[in-house]
Write a protein that holds these residues in place. Sequence first.
Motif, PDB file in Angstrom:
ATOM      1  N   TYR B 247       0.870  -1.187   0.000  1.00 26.85           N
ATOM      2  CA  TYR B 247       0.000   0.000   0.000  1.00 26.85           C
ATOM      3  C   TYR B 247       0.895   1.221   0.000  1.00 26.85           C
ATOM      4  N   CYS B 270      -6.539   7.510  -0.333  1.00 28.00           N
ATOM      5  CA  CYS B 270      -7.340   6.432   0.238  1.00 28.00           C
ATOM      6  C   CYS B 270      -8.616   6.999   0.838  1.00 28.00           C
ATOM      7  N   VAL B 271      -9.737   6.454   0.356  1.00 24.89           N
ATOM      8  CA  VAL B 271     -11.022   6.982   0.825  1.00 24.89           C
ATOM      9  C   VAL B 271     -11.599   6.113   1.947  1.00 24.89           C
ATOM     10  N   ASP B 272     -10.759   5.208   2.469  1.00 23.28           N
ATOM     11  CA  ASP B 272     -11.147   4.394   3.613  1.00 23.28           C
ATOM     12  C   ASP B 272     -12.431   3.603   3.355  1.00 23.28           C
ATOM     13  N   CYS B 273     -12.527   3.075   2.125  1.00 27.90           N
ATOM     14  CA  CYS B 273     -13.747   2.343   1.769  1.00 27.90           C
ATOM     15  C   CYS B 273     -13.677   0.886   2.214  1.00 27.90           C
ATOM     16  N   ALA B 274     -12.480   0.452   2.606  1.00 28.08           N
ATOM     17  CA  ALA B 274     -12.273  -0.915   3.119  1.00 28.08           C
ATOM     18  C   ALA B 274     -12.519  -2.005   2.091  1.00 28.08           C
ATOM     19  N   GLN B 275     -12.570  -1.647   0.828  1.00 29.46           N
ATOM     20  CA  GLN B 275     -12.729  -2.680  -0.210  1.00 29.46           C
ATOM     21  C   GLN B 275     -11.555  -3.661  -0.165  1.00 29.46           C
ATOM     22  N   CYS B 276     -10.346  -3.102   0.039  1.00 29.29           N
ATOM     23  CA  CYS B 276      -9.147  -3.954   0.067  1.00 29.29           C
ATOM     24  C   CYS B 276      -9.221  -4.963   1.206  1.00 29.29           C
ATOM     25  N   ARG B 287      -3.089  -2.035   4.431  1.00 31.49           N
ATOM     26  CA  ARG B 287      -2.607  -0.678   4.730  1.00 31.49           C
ATOM     27  C   ARG B 287      -1.794  -0.646   6.030  1.00 31.49           C
ATOM     28  N   CYS B 304      -8.826  -2.077  -5.060  1.00 27.15           N
ATOM     29  CA  CYS B 304      -8.537  -0.661  -4.924  1.00 27.15           C
ATOM     30  C   CYS B 304      -8.505   0.029  -6.283  1.00 27.15           C
ATOM     31  N   VAL B 307     -11.834   1.070  -7.257  1.00 27.52           N
ATOM     32  CA  VAL B 307     -12.267   2.275  -6.530  1.00 27.52           C
ATOM     33  C   VAL B 307     -11.629   3.521  -7.149  1.00 27.52           C
ATOM     34  N   MET B 308     -10.341   3.427  -7.397  1.00 32.47           N
ATOM     35  CA  MET B 308      -9.611   4.580  -7.952  1.00 32.47           C
ATOM     36  C   MET B 308     -10.163   4.962  -9.321  1.00 32.47           C
ATOM     37  N   LEU B 317      -2.827   2.475  -6.128  1.00 32.67           N
ATOM     38  CA  LEU B 317      -2.630   2.918  -4.747  1.00 32.67           C
ATOM     39  C   LEU B 317      -2.145   1.697  -3.935  1.00 32.67           C
ATOM     40  N   ILE B 318      -2.741   0.553  -4.250  1.00 34.85           N
ATOM     41  CA  ILE B 318      -2.152  -0.702  -3.773  1.00 34.85           C
ATOM     42  C   ILE B 318      -1.561  -1.364  -5.011  1.00 34.85           C
TER      43      ILE B 318
END
Lengths: 289, 503
Positions: B247, B270-276, B287, B304, B307-308, B317-318
Amino acid sequence: MPTKIEKDTATGRMTTGHEWDGIKELNTPLPKWWLYVFYISIAFSAVWVLLFPGIPLGTTYFKGLLGYSTRVEHVENLAAVEAGRADVLAKIRATDVADILKDPATATYAVAGGRVAFAENCAACHGAGGAGQSGYPALGDDSWLWGGDIHTIRQTLMHGIRSVTDPDTRMSEMPAFGQILDREQITTLTSYVLSLSGAATPAAAVMEQGQTLFADNCAACHGDNGQGNREFGAPSLADQLWLYGGTEAEVAGQITQPRHGVMPNWGGRLDEATINMLAVYVHSLGGGE
Amino acid sequence: MSTSGIDLDGHHEETAQPALFANRLKVYPKAVKGPVRRIKWALLVVMLGIYYILPWVRWDRGPGRPDQALLLDMEGRRGYFFNLEIWPDEIYYLAGLLILAAVLLFLVTSLYGRLWCGYACPQTVWTDLFMWVERLIEGDRAERIRNDKAKLTVRKAGRKIAKHMVWLVIAALTGGAWIMYFRDAPTVTVELLTGSASGMAYSMFALFTVTTYVLAGWAREQVCTYMCPWPRFQAAMLDDQTVTVTYQGWRGETRGKYRKGESFEGRGDCVDCAQCVQVCPTGIDIRDGIQLECINCGLCVDACDNVMEKLHRPKSLITWDTFANQAALGRGETPKPMKLIRPRTMIYTGLIVVLGAVMLAQLLTRTRVDTTLIRDRAPLFVTLSDGSIRNGYTLKITNRRVEPASFAVMVDGPEGLKATVHLADGQELPADDVEVRGDGVGSLRMFVSMPRAIIPEEQTPLHVTVRNQTTGEEAHVDTMFVAPPSGADRTQRSNSVAPVQMP
Ligand code: SF4
Ligand code: SF4
C-alpha cells in the motif's frame, strides 16, 4: 525483567507482563481450534490407556479392555509363518534333491533354508560356510572323500560316516601301519607319498623302495598313483589337500596310527525337508559335482 | 492473525483483555473483478486441469507394462515419468527435484515475494475454488454475513447443505485423482466405484477427501497463518529489492471518507472504503504494512484499482513494488527499476544451474545396468586339490531395461586367474552369456581361483566389469582376492590351507 500487565499503546492490546531488553510481549491468544485439538488428544490417550495394556500393578499389569498382547500377536505371527512355509517344505520333502534344483524358486528357498540349518547343525565341525578345519573336511573345495554329487551328499547327511548307530552308514578303516611296518619304512613311505603331491622327490633309492611299499600296502585303497578311491572314502594322496595336515610328521603320524573322522547320521534327527535343503546348500557351496 | 477484531466496515476494534484462546474471526472474502482476478482464474483452471487430467494421459511402454504417463507404482516399486523410469534406489532424482524446486521457490520469493502462496499453492487454489462455490450458492460477502446471523430457515439450511455437498464432491474428486497417480487410472476408478479397490486405496481416498474438505472448506487462511511453516521463514528470502503487494502509504495518507465532488487537495487518495480489506482472503488490512498473513494474492490491488477508477484517481494505490522504491517515493525521489542482480538472486540462480546441470548429466549418462559384489567371509578362501586358491563372491546384476539381456562378466586381475559364474544353486553359466531377466536383478555366485604361484600378495585387488552384450552398457565394481599368507603355519591346518613346499 517482569513488568506489570498493561495496555500496549500501539495496538491497544494487553501485554503478558514479560519484558526482554525493553521489548514487551503482547498477550496474543491461541486459536480455539488449537485448544480443541489438544483436548481431543487428551481424550484419545485416555481411551488408549483403557483399551491397551500399559498400567503396572505391582507384580502384574492392567491387561486393557481389548485384551491385546504383543506376545499373543507374536505367537500368531509365528504360526502364520509356519503355515505359509508348509507348502514349500512339503514340496521340498517330496521332491528328489536333484529335481529341487530344476525349479528356481524352490531351489532358492532350499539354499536359504539349508544355510540356516547348516549354521545350526553343521558349522560347529565344518566351519561357517563349510570352511572346514583339521580333521573336518571343507565342503566348498573340489575334493570329496565319498563323492560330491547331490545324491551322495544327501546320503552322507542321512546316514553319516562311520556312525555306528546307523546300519546304513559307510565304513572304512585305514590299518595302523605302525604295527605292520617299521619306523624306517614309514619314513620312506612318507617321503614317497608326499612326492606324489608335488613335494621334492627323494633320493632314487628311497623313491624305489617307497614305490614298492606303496604298491604292497596302500595302492589297494588309495589307487596305484594315490589318486584315492571314493568307494572306501580313501583320500587322494596326489592332491594338495590334507585332512589331517600335510607336514612330514603329520603324514607319518597318519600312517602309523590313523585317525578316522565320524560324521553323525542326521536322518531321524532332522526332518527330511531339512536334510534335502542341507544337501542343496552344501552342493551349492562351490564343490558340488 | 491479529486479535484486534475487524468489524464489518474494516475498522479496528480494540480488545481490552484478551482471552487465553480466541475464536476464529470468520473471514467473508468479497468477490472482486479485475485483471489480477482474471489471471488467478486462468491459473486455477490450468493447474486443476493438469492435476485432474494428468493421470489419464497414456504412454505406451510395450506389453505387460503400465501405459500411464505418470505413475508412482508402489507395489511394483517403479516410478514412471513419461519415458523416464525410476527405480527405488534412484530415488535421489526425486530428492534432487525437490531440492531444485525449493531453491527455485527461494529465487522467486526473493524476486517477487510470495508469488507461490498467492497463485500456485494447492491450499490457495482449492480454497479459491471452494470460495467460488460458496459465493455461487450463498451469495457474496454481505449476503453471507446477513445469512449467517439470521435464524435458521429451510432456505438457509438448504443452501448450507448444498454448499457442503458440492464441497464434498470436489474433495472426493481430488482424493480420487490422488489415488490415480499411484494406480492405473481407469482400473482404479472402476475399482473405487464398484467397491473392489484395496483397503489402502480407500483409506488414501478417504484421507485426501477429508483433508481437502477440511483444509479448503473450513481451515482456509488458518492453514497459511498457523500451520504452514513457509510464511515464518520466507522473510529470510526478502530484501528491499523484493517486489511485494504494498500500500503506497505516502500517497494514500491521510486517508479519510470522501464525498462526491470533493477535492483531493491536501488529503490522501485512500477513501477508507475498506474494499481492500473485504476482498482479502486472509482477512487483513494491507494498509497496515507487510504482514505474515498476506499471501500476496493481489486481490486487494484489483479492489482498490476499481475504486480509484471510479474516483478518476490514478490506479496502483495498492500495487506491486519494492520496499526500496516505496521508501524512495515516500521521500519524494524517483523510483529505480528493481535490481534483478543481487547477491542472493545470484546465489540462488547459481545453485539452480549447478543442481540442474548435475541432475541432467546424471540422467543423460545413467546406465541401465548395475552390479554389486559381496565377497564371502566364511570361508575367506578355499584351497583346491591342485593347490590353487579360490574365493567365492555373491554377484548381483541389475538389469534396468525392459528386455531380458545377456551379460558378460569379466574379471581383471593377475594373468592366469580363472573366474566362473554360477546360479545360486551352484549350476555354472558361461561367463559371457549370463542371462538376466528384463526389469530385474540376477543373483549369482562367482568363483575366482588362482594357482598359488601367480598370487601376488595376500590381498589382490580385482576389477570386475559387467557388460550388457546388446547395448554395451557397463557397470564396474572393485573387490579383493584373499589368499592365505605364504609360509602359513602348516601344523594348525584345515584342508583349506595348502601345504608349503617340502624341504
Ligand atoms: S492483503 Fe492483499 S495481497 Fe495480501 S492476502 Fe490480502 S488481498 Fe491478498
Ligand atoms: S481499497 Fe483503496 S481506497 Fe479503499 S480502503 Fe483500501 S486502499 Fe483505501
